[in-house]
Each structure stands twice: as structure tokens, then as C-alpha cells.
Scaffold this active site. Structure first.
Site, PDB file in Angstrom:
ATOM      1  N   ASP A   1     -38.649  63.859 -24.627  1.00 39.44           N
ATOM      2  CA  ASP A   1     -38.386  64.714 -23.469  1.00 39.44           C
ATOM      3  C   ASP A   1     -36.978  65.295 -23.678  1.00 39.44           C
ATOM      4  O   ASP A   1     -36.001  64.559 -23.758  1.00 39.44           O
ATOM      5  CB  ASP A   1     -38.450  63.822 -22.215  1.00 39.44           C
ATOM      6  CG  ASP A   1     -38.204  64.598 -20.935  1.00 39.44           C
ATOM      7  OD1 ASP A   1     -37.833  65.786 -21.003  1.00 39.44           O
ATOM      8  OD2 ASP A   1     -38.371  63.994 -19.861  1.00 39.44           O
TER       9      ASP A   1
ATOM     10  N   HIS B   1     -32.517  83.994 -31.631  1.00 38.49           N
ATOM     11  CA  HIS B   1     -31.354  84.857 -31.884  1.00 38.49           C
ATOM     12  C   HIS B   1     -30.222  84.464 -30.947  1.00 38.49           C
ATOM     13  O   HIS B   1     -30.435  84.142 -29.777  1.00 38.49           O
ATOM     14  CB  HIS B   1     -31.702  86.342 -31.821  1.00 38.49           C
ATOM     15  CG  HIS B   1     -31.892  86.946 -30.459  1.00 38.49           C
ATOM     16  ND1 HIS B   1     -30.835  87.390 -29.687  1.00 38.49           N
ATOM     17  CD2 HIS B   1     -33.003  87.214 -29.742  1.00 38.49           C
ATOM     18  CE1 HIS B   1     -31.312  87.908 -28.563  1.00 38.49           C
ATOM     19  NE2 HIS B   1     -32.624  87.802 -28.557  1.00 38.49           N
TER      20      HIS B   1
ATOM     21  N   ASP C   1     -31.324  85.894 -22.456  1.00 33.67           N
ATOM     22  CA  ASP C   1     -31.626  86.608 -23.701  1.00 33.67           C
ATOM     23  C   ASP C   1     -30.390  86.635 -24.599  1.00 33.67           C
ATOM     24  O   ASP C   1     -29.576  87.513 -24.488  1.00 33.67           O
ATOM     25  CB  ASP C   1     -32.074  88.033 -23.382  1.00 33.67           C
ATOM     26  CG  ASP C   1     -32.435  88.825 -24.629  1.00 33.67           C
ATOM     27  OD1 ASP C   1     -32.578  88.214 -25.696  1.00 33.67           O
ATOM     28  OD2 ASP C   1     -32.562  90.059 -24.518  1.00 33.67           O
TER      29      ASP C   1
ATOM     30  N   GLU D   1     -30.096  90.364 -33.750  1.00 36.13           N
ATOM     31  CA  GLU D   1     -31.498  90.637 -33.386  1.00 36.13           C
ATOM     32  C   GLU D   1     -31.571  91.889 -32.541  1.00 36.13           C
ATOM     33  O   GLU D   1     -32.481  92.704 -32.665  1.00 36.13           O
ATOM     34  CB  GLU D   1     -32.100  89.450 -32.618  1.00 36.13           C
ATOM     35  CG  GLU D   1     -33.598  89.575 -32.328  1.00 36.13           C
ATOM     36  CD  GLU D   1     -33.951  90.302 -31.030  1.00 36.13           C
ATOM     37  OE1 GLU D   1     -35.115  90.641 -30.831  1.00 36.13           O
ATOM     38  OE2 GLU D   1     -33.035  90.552 -30.212  1.00 36.13           O
ATOM     39  N   GLU D   2     -30.579  92.031 -31.652  1.00 35.72           N
ATOM     40  CA  GLU D   2     -30.604  93.147 -30.706  1.00 35.72           C
ATOM     41  C   GLU D   2     -30.408  94.501 -31.390  1.00 35.72           C
ATOM     42  O   GLU D   2     -30.621  95.540 -30.782  1.00 35.72           O
ATOM     43  CB  GLU D   2     -29.551  92.939 -29.603  1.00 35.72           C
ATOM     44  CG  GLU D   2     -29.759  91.661 -28.767  1.00 35.72           C
ATOM     45  CD  GLU D   2     -30.975  91.722 -27.835  1.00 35.72           C
ATOM     46  OE1 GLU D   2     -31.727  92.710 -27.889  1.00 35.72           O
ATOM     47  OE2 GLU D   2     -31.171  90.759 -27.072  1.00 35.72           O
TER      48      GLU D   2
ATOM     49  N   HIS E   1     -31.157  92.451 -20.465  1.00 35.75           N
ATOM     50  CA  HIS E   1     -30.212  93.374 -21.107  1.00 35.75           C
ATOM     51  C   HIS E   1     -29.189  93.945 -20.123  1.00 35.75           C
ATOM     52  O   HIS E   1     -28.680  95.056 -20.338  1.00 35.75           O
ATOM     53  CB  HIS E   1     -30.949  94.502 -21.846  1.00 35.75           C
ATOM     54  CG  HIS E   1     -31.548  94.020 -23.141  1.00 35.75           C
ATOM     55  ND1 HIS E   1     -32.153  94.840 -24.044  1.00 35.75           N
ATOM     56  CD2 HIS E   1     -31.607  92.777 -23.684  1.00 35.75           C
ATOM     57  CE1 HIS E   1     -32.572  94.134 -25.089  1.00 35.75           C
ATOM     58  NE2 HIS E   1     -32.267  92.881 -24.876  1.00 35.75           N
TER      59      HIS E   1
ATOM     60  N   ASP F   1     -36.772  73.867 -18.637  1.00 30.97           N
ATOM     61  CA  ASP F   1     -37.116  72.477 -18.949  1.00 30.97           C
ATOM     62  C   ASP F   1     -38.480  72.404 -19.634  1.00 30.97           C
ATOM     63  O   ASP F   1     -38.628  71.794 -20.703  1.00 30.97           O
ATOM     64  CB  ASP F   1     -37.136  71.676 -17.637  1.00 30.97           C
ATOM     65  CG  ASP F   1     -37.279  70.182 -17.881  1.00 30.97           C
ATOM     66  OD1 ASP F   1     -37.078  69.730 -19.025  1.00 30.97           O
ATOM     67  OD2 ASP F   1     -37.592  69.461 -16.905  1.00 30.97           O
TER      68      ASP F   1
ATOM     69  N   ASP G   1     -39.175  71.283 -23.554  1.00 28.63           N
ATOM     70  CA  ASP G   1     -40.040  70.149 -23.908  1.00 28.63           C
ATOM     71  C   ASP G   1     -41.196  70.600 -24.805  1.00 28.63           C
ATOM     72  O   ASP G   1     -41.605  69.868 -25.710  1.00 28.63           O
ATOM     73  CB  ASP G   1     -40.581  69.479 -22.640  1.00 28.63           C
ATOM     74  CG  ASP G   1     -39.480  68.757 -21.864  1.00 28.63           C
ATOM     75  OD1 ASP G   1     -38.418  68.469 -22.458  1.00 28.63           O
ATOM     76  OD2 ASP G   1     -39.682  68.486 -20.668  1.00 28.63           O
TER      77      ASP G   1
HETATM   78  N1  TRP Z   1     -36.577  90.541 -28.325  1.00 27.23           N
HETATM   79  C1  TRP Z   1     -36.336  91.186 -27.073  1.00 27.23           C
HETATM   80  C2  TRP Z   1     -34.836  91.250 -26.877  1.00 27.23           C
HETATM   81  O1  TRP Z   1     -34.155  90.382 -27.362  1.00 27.23           O
HETATM   82  C3  TRP Z   1     -36.947  90.478 -25.909  1.00 27.23           C
HETATM   83  C4  TRP Z   1     -38.407  90.626 -25.853  1.00 27.23           C
HETATM   84  C5  TRP Z   1     -39.092  91.602 -25.256  1.00 27.23           C
HETATM   85  C6  TRP Z   1     -39.365  89.770 -26.449  1.00 27.23           C
HETATM   86  N2  TRP Z   1     -40.419  91.404 -25.423  1.00 27.23           N
HETATM   87  C7  TRP Z   1     -40.616  90.313 -26.149  1.00 27.23           C
HETATM   88  C8  TRP Z   1     -39.278  88.619 -27.192  1.00 27.23           C
HETATM   89  C9  TRP Z   1     -41.772  89.682 -26.578  1.00 27.23           C
HETATM   90  C10 TRP Z   1     -40.432  88.017 -27.608  1.00 27.23           C
HETATM   91  C11 TRP Z   1     -41.669  88.545 -27.325  1.00 27.23           C
HETATM   92  O2  TRP Z   1     -34.357  92.119 -26.272  1.00 27.23           O
HETATM   93 ZN    ZN Z   2     -33.780  88.578 -27.184  1.00 23.73          ZN
END
Ligand code: TRP
Ligand code: ZN
Ligand code: CA
Length: 441
Positions: free
Chosen positions: A43, A125, A137, A171-172, A287, A302, A306
Site C-alpha cells: 500500500d 514526465h 501535470d 514532455e510538454e 496547464h 491514493d 496503489d
Molecule cells: N500529456 C498531456 C500534458 O502533459 C496530458 C494529457 C492529455 C494526457 N491527454 C492525455 C496524458 C492522455 C495521458 C493521456 O499536457
Molecule cells: Zn503531462
């Protein structure tokens, strides 16, 4: 006469001592799970996950309000995660790349042990957008896999497969970090990744429970977890290929993941089964500057955390206790040790063990030699780690080495080729390795 000949040889011999040995590569050993006690997935402490999020929020606050690629808040986030993993015994690698004229970083953490031909990899990310601190995010996925990794260490989990965790940069900006990782991963290593699990947004304030529709085994593992806690799931549809699993999938690696929703609106039916507010986005701060510590639903965080641990444990199939005890691996082939010459070796191949070595691996050394002070003795683990067992000491004139040395081998896989290396550092006498024996107590 004899002694002075030894002393004059000291400099020459020590110059020879370095670099003569190339470690044998660790063989591909079958993962022997015989007798292993299956382990119940832990857990994950949501309090600990929240503490990581609090720390990421502080990092953003101290760095102009974000943790975006190329900003000081990103590097501070990487340093924070790396320090925790290093302290917990992970092998960490910082991978640098350049994107939009700024340096980016991926952080990769390997848990020593397990079959490195079968890697279970989890990633998230770590960068935010510039608009805000990015706590959902994707502080959420980053903190959850961090706590999962720390729980691996805390419980000294010994998986059958090898565990790797990754925190991606940029990632963004279009999954720049994860693409870079895959582009620089040799093809042979790609095929060793049994599965990649992606976690991008798992603490959404008005949460859904979405499972990626990809590798059937990974998908089913997540569904089984949520079914077990009575939480319905849906297939993720808010944008396939919108996160770091996409480059893995493109490379032919089985992928899966979890998602609690971004800017799509929760329907009445979804609010009915999951609670929360219909007609409102899963994450109305997606965002935005309001993606702060306040933008997290603790119950959702949570459950998702898990579920991550459940999948990591289930898919890597390990045990918590060293299952194989009392095993002896021995090589009794005589190996001549040239007088004042280069190092010579004797090896044993360990198979059928699960996970890492014990705290007290017994290394039995039996060397016939008239002047044992000549001898420098090392043990070399399958991954190339060198343990010094005995240094040379020119004044030790006794004969023979018959010793059992104890070595802490918990930081590396038990399976593979272990090598005893013996070098005679001084001229005057020569001998041979009679026997080399490893005992896993
Ligand atoms: N990756 C996107 C971001 O970081 C977020 C996101 C939008 C997402 N739709 C998704 C992540 C579907 C996983 C699956 O802004
Ligand atoms: Zn993201
Ligand atoms: Ca000698």
C-alpha cells in the site's frame, strides 16, 4: 637478498596491477523463481506522495512559479528526485539533451538486481508548463513513481524482473526527453524492456479512472487492481499518444498507463460512478497557474498510486526474502599464478538464484603459495563491481591463503559470472589457485 628483490619490484609490480582485467559480461541467466515467496504488493503511503508534491510545489515557488524545461525549477526538481533515489540505493543516470536552445534532463533509476533481459519500466514526465507549478501535470505521476521506487527500497523488494524508473524532461515540448532516451537506447536494450508504464496526471481534482488501451497484460493488471477496490474504470480516450508512452509504443515496446483526466468534461454518467462534479473538467487547472498543491484529489491520488505499485509488483514477479539458501558454487581447476606477473582469474557461474546477493556472501579462497604476502586478491561481481579481499603485504611471509571472506552483495544480482582475481605483486615465489568457492548462506 630475497627481501630486497621484492622491494625493488614494488614500483614495477604496482604499475602492472591496474587495468589488466576486463570483467566478464554477465550472462543471460534464467530467472529461477523456485521456492520464492510471492509478495503482496504494498500500500503506497499517499501522505508520502503528498509530501513529494509539497516539495515540488516549494521548488516551483522558489523558482519563479514553474518547473518548466530550461528553467531553474526543472533542474531543481531533478536534483530533488535524484537525491532521494541515490539515498535509497538506486543506480541513477542523468541524461542530458538540448531542446529549444536549453539543456534538458531525463533521470533514469535502476534498482540493482532482477533479470536485466526483462525490464519493467515506469515513467512520468517531471517538467511543467511555464504557466504554473504543474502539481497534477505532472508532479502527481512523478511523485507516485518516486514513492513506489522508495517503497521498493524500503521493503528491499527482490523482483524476478529488473525494475527501472524514469522521470522525463521536456514532455510538454513534445515528449522530447522520452524520444531522446529511445533514440539513444541501443536496439538490443529496447527489446529487453518487457513493458513501459506511463503515469501522466493521476491526481486530477475531479478525477476519473482511465486505463490506457494498449498492451493487454498491462491493461488487465490495472483493471484487476481497480476491480479489487470496487472502482470502475474506463478506457483512456482523451488523446492517445499524448504522453511519453507514445515513443515507447512506436519502438515496439508494450505500453500501458493510468490517467485521471485533463481538460475533458466529466459526464453525468461518470460523476454517477466516480463521484465528483459533472459538467466540470477533470482538471480545470490543466496547464494553468492554478495547477498547485490545491489541485489534487487525495483519494484519486491514493488509488492511482496503489494501482501503480500493484502493477509494478505484479508484472515483475518477485519475492521479499532471498529464496535460495545454502547454495554453493565452486571452481577447483588449478590456476597458476605467475611470479610477479599479471592477475589471473578463476570464475564460477551462479544460476537459479532470485534477486540480489546476501549481506554475507561467503567467498572461499584456497591458494597454494610459499609467501602469501605477495598476493593481492579481489572478487569481481557479475556487474563488474570489484571487492578487495586482500592486499599484498610484502612482510607477510607465511604460506598459503585459506580464507573465507564475507562480502555484502545486496547491491547486485546474484546470478551471473563471479570472478576471483589474484595477482602476485612481488617476484621470488609463485603458486596457484587451488579452489574458489562462493557460498550463499
Ligand atoms: N500529456 C498531456 C500534458 O502533459 C496530458 C494529457 C492529455 C494526457 N491527454 C492525455 C496524458 C492522455 C495521458 C493521456 O499536457
Ligand atoms: Zn503531462
Ligand atoms: Ca612471487
Amino acid at each position: 637478498m630475497k627481501i630486497s628483490a621484492r622491494l625493488s619490484a614494488v614500483l614495477a609490480a604496482s604499475a602492472l596491477a591496474v587495468g589488466a582485467f576486463a570483467a566478464a559480461p554477465a550472462g543471460a541467466q534464467p530467472a529461477g523463481a523456485t521456492g520464492a515467496l510471492a509478495v503482496t504488493p504494498p500500500d503506497i503511503s499517499v501522505a508520502n506522495v503528498k509530501q513529494h508534491l509539497t516539495d515540488l510545489q516549494s521548488i516551483a515557488t522558489a523558482n519563479g512559479g514553474n518547473r518548466a524545461h530550461g528553467r531553474t525549477g526543472y533542474k531543481a526538481s531533478v536534483d530533488f528526485v535524484k537525491a532521494k533515489l541515490d539515498a535509497a540505493g538506486f543506480t541513477t543516470t542523468l541524461q542530458q539533451f538540448t531542446s529549444s536552445g536549453a539543456t534538458g534532463y531525463n533521470l533514469i533509476a535502476d534498482w540493482p538486481g532482477g533479470d536485466t533481459n526483462q525490464v519493467v519500466m515506469s515513467g512520468a514526465h517531471l517538467d511543467s508548463v511555464t504557466a504554473g507549478p504543474g502539481i497534477n501535470d505532472n508532479g502527481s505521476g512523478s511523485a507516485a513513481i518516486l514513492e513506489t521506487a522508495l517503497t521498493v527500497s524500503r521493503t528491499q523488494y527482490q523482483p524476478t524482473k529488473h525494475l527501472r524508473f524514469a522521470w522525463w524532461g521536456a514532455e510538454e515540448l513534445g515528449m522530447v526527453g522520452s524520444k531522446y532516451y529511445l533514440n539513444n537506447l541501443p536496439t538490443a536494450d529496447r527489446s529487453k524492456i518487457s513493458g513501459y508504464l506511463n503515469f501522466d496526471m493521476i491526481g486530477s481534482p475531479n478525477p476519473g479512472y482511465f486505463v490506457y488501451d494498449d498492451d493487454p497484460t498491462i491493461e488487465q493488471t490495472f483493471k484487476t487492481y481497480f476491480a479489487g477496490i470496487g472502482v470502475p474504470t474506463e478506457i483512456e480516450t482523451e488523446g492517445d499518444g499524448r504522453s511519453d508512452h507514445a515513443p515507447f509504443k512506436n519502438a515496439g515496446i508494450p505500453v500501458g498507463g493510468l490517467f485521471s483526466g485533463a481538460d475533458y468534461i466529466k459526464t453525468a454518467a461518470q460523476a454517477q460512478k466516480w463521484g465528483g462534479t459533472s459538467g466540470l473538467a477533470f482538471d480545470r487547472c490543466y496547464h494553468a497557474s492554478c495547477d498547485t498543491l490545491a489541485n489534487i484529489n487525495d483519494t484519486g491520488l491514493d488509488r492511482h498510486s496503489d494501482a501503480i505499485a500493484y502493477a509494478v509488483w505484479t508484472l515483475s514477479g518477485g519475492s521479499s526474502t532471498p529464496p535460495s539458501t545454502g547454495k554453493v558454487f565452486e571452481n577447483s581447476t588449478d590456476v597458476p599464478i605467475p611470479d610477479g606477473g599479471p592477475g589471473v582469474t578463476s570464475s564460477v557461474t551462479v544460476t537459479g538464484m532470485t534477486g540480489n546477493g546476501p549481506t554475507n556472501l561467503q567467498v572461499g579462497v584456497d591458494i597454494v603459495h610459499p609467501w602469501r604476502g605477495d598476493l593481492k586478491i579481489d572478487l569481481i561481481a557479475p556487474n563488474g563491481t570489484v571487492y578487495g579481499l586482500k592486499t599484498a603485504n610484502v612482510s607477510d611471509s607465511a604460506a598459503n591463503v585459506q580464507e573465507s571472506y564475507s562480502v555484502n552483495a545486496t547491491a547486485m544480482a546474484a546470478n551471473g559470472t563471479w570472478t576471483l582475481r589474484v595477482q602476485d605483486m612481488f617476484t621470488g615465489d609463485s603458486g596457484y589457485i587451488n579452489n574458489f568457492k562462493l557460498t550463499f548462506p
